[in-house]
Enzyme design. Sequence first.
Site, PDB file in Angstrom:
ATOM      1  N   GLU A 105      19.597  -5.051  -1.720  1.00  0.00           N
ATOM      2  CA  GLU A 105      20.047  -6.360  -1.240  1.00  0.00           C
ATOM      3  C   GLU A 105      18.960  -7.412  -1.451  1.00  0.00           C
ATOM      4  O   GLU A 105      19.261  -8.562  -1.816  1.00  0.00           O
ATOM      5  CB  GLU A 105      20.433  -6.258   0.238  1.00  0.00           C
ATOM      6  CG  GLU A 105      21.720  -5.460   0.438  1.00  0.00           C
ATOM      7  CD  GLU A 105      22.056  -5.204   1.889  1.00  0.00           C
ATOM      8  OE1 GLU A 105      23.199  -5.494   2.293  1.00  0.00           O
ATOM      9  OE2 GLU A 105      21.178  -4.707   2.624  1.00  0.00           O
ATOM     10  N   GLU A 125      24.349   2.913   3.111  1.00  0.00           N
ATOM     11  CA  GLU A 125      24.572   2.685   4.530  1.00  0.00           C
ATOM     12  C   GLU A 125      25.783   3.424   5.094  1.00  0.00           C
ATOM     13  O   GLU A 125      25.802   3.820   6.257  1.00  0.00           O
ATOM     14  CB  GLU A 125      24.714   1.184   4.809  1.00  0.00           C
ATOM     15  CG  GLU A 125      23.422   0.391   4.714  1.00  0.00           C
ATOM     16  CD  GLU A 125      23.062  -0.002   3.290  1.00  0.00           C
ATOM     17  OE1 GLU A 125      22.076  -0.725   3.108  1.00  0.00           O
ATOM     18  OE2 GLU A 125      23.769   0.424   2.348  1.00  0.00           O
TER      19      GLU A 125
END
Length: 697
Positions: A105, A125
């Site tokens: 990210e 995640e």
Amino acid sequence: MTATYEVRGKIAVITLSNPPVNGLGYETRKAFCAALERAESDTAVNAIVVTGAGKAFSGGADIKEFGSPKALAEPNLLSMIGMVEACSKPVVAAIHSVCMGGGLELSLGCHYRVVAPGTKVALPEVKLGLLPGAGGTQRLPRALGIEPALNMIVSGEPVNSELLAQVPGQKLFDRVTSGDLMEEALAFAADVADKRPLPRVRDLKARHANPEAFFQFSRNMVGAMSKNFPAPLRCLEAVAASTTQKFEDGMRTEREGFTALMFTPESKALRHAFFAERAASKIADVPDDTPVRSIAKVAVIGAGTMGGGISMNFLNAGIPVTILETKQEALDRGIAIIKKNYEAQVKKGKLKEDKYQQRMALLSSTLNYADIGDADLVIEAVFEEIGVKEAVFKQLDAVMKPGAILASNTSTLDVNKIANSTKRPQDVVGLHFFSPANVMKLLEVVRGAATAKDVLATVMQLAKKIRKTAVVSGVCDGFIGNRMIEQYSRQAGFLLDEGCSPQQVDKAAEKFGFAMGPFRMGDLAGNDIGWAIRKRRYQEKPDLNYSKSADLLCELGRYGQKTGAGWYDYAVGKRDALPSPVVAEMLEKHRAALGITPRQISDDEIVHRLVYALVNEAAHLLEEGIAQRASDVDMVYLTGYGFPLWRGGPMCYADTVGLFNVVQAMKRFAKNPLDDAKFWEPAPLLARLAAEGKSFS
């Protein structure tokens, strides 16, 4: 410093330096942002390169901070990425080795990305019951494309950078390097230093030719594959938002999903399991720097099902194995089964032919103990009887070289007694593999009274090499897993006496999430194994009550799948468990003989009697020091006994329910005249934690 700053010519280089994977914890974020501000204000700098020290670009957020004030403390990850994106000078991510989670990210917030080949790229995640919470669901679809991005986010699996670079139209990587990453990143930064406007992933469009049909199809697929886990569908909806919402609105959708998932019991359970697996490798009094013994050759005593499966683990890891048997026909049969297992993998495309040949070339066999004397580790996998094992270890003591580790695969027997049959008890350890040994992840490492610390350190390291989750147990009858499962099985037997059928108990357990109910499990393992243990118990612990139904079953010769009949009936060549009229009649007669009138028993009572029996026995194990920590118990049950992952293991589940509530249920069970009131007295540790309002974790 957790992030360093230097200037090379006109390029500022910010290096994440927080080993082992440059996690983006609070201190790292602070140091990074300070370095970025410094680069912004330095008039001599016209571009910035961001990279990671050591063996990772960044593995992402520090999950130890999840749920704590540090996770949200400014600069948080969103703010940090926002600073990068808003920087007036081009920011180039120099990506290598590992780029996952918040690390990916962060790179997506940079203006450009230069990547080394072989980099593992992922948004994992979902494996923690979460979704990417710092823009991953909004930026990756824009940079990579909807379909490949959704696959990565929903699966959480890493993908090689070379494969991602081949995706048509991708904007994820601007360059895949062929030489020195930093040199090429610096040259690239110099080339783009004066280019304006600076490209931002957020400004790209997330497009799909037929988004409505694609996402509906994906919802059906993902929903079917993840019925007990809410995160995959939440991930999908966040990715879908990237196609229908403005970037900032999509970010809010993502954040709402992340926050909601953070507090689900499934995410808490998955995060618990994540930490539990790492904690299990630590032994309190064995330092990380304890020297280990070299394991270059392994010997296995016994070519049966366990011996063959154990051998395959080491062959798979490239370690030569010699199997010893007492008879040639047994040896030939065992080698043939190993070959058959590998050939099945080749046929299914799971193993290449050359790898199969390499593994078989590492395998040798013998009928002579003298031929295994130079092995560094020998594992005994013979019949589960103490006299047999002692005889084997006396022979091993005579032939094995000094410093060799002598291990027993016993599932219940006294490792200290086995060790004392040698003149080197310090070299003896229990290595309890679970069947099938080449498949099951769990390895119980049984620490004897005299087991040397370097022996423990060696086998724990070796477990990682053969891809096992190792959990240390002290010496007791059954160790952690089987000592607990005995109480679980006793409750299953009492439930039959009181009116349940085997299929009712199994269906309730499987609905709760167990991979297999207790009676199907017994049929798979062999009911005669439990029968042998009970016969020993009747002599050693005559006051311990059991249902006699399992003994009656074995007296009928119904040992399970291997005899075509157990608690269930089995058709020839099939494993489908079919309700048995013979067993139903047997149980009916058994209840009548005991004068028991069957009653209706709810699934809730079935499940909680089974699970709380595990919890109470585990609390005794913790009190006695047999298990180091409650999370170790959970790892045993998650990796060896089919406990549902989304519930985190029996101890995590008990914490979720609340230990006060667990104790109250146990008090109700103790009032049942057909149960074992003495067993349902809460273990001292459980009683104390419940009274203090605490949890196992």
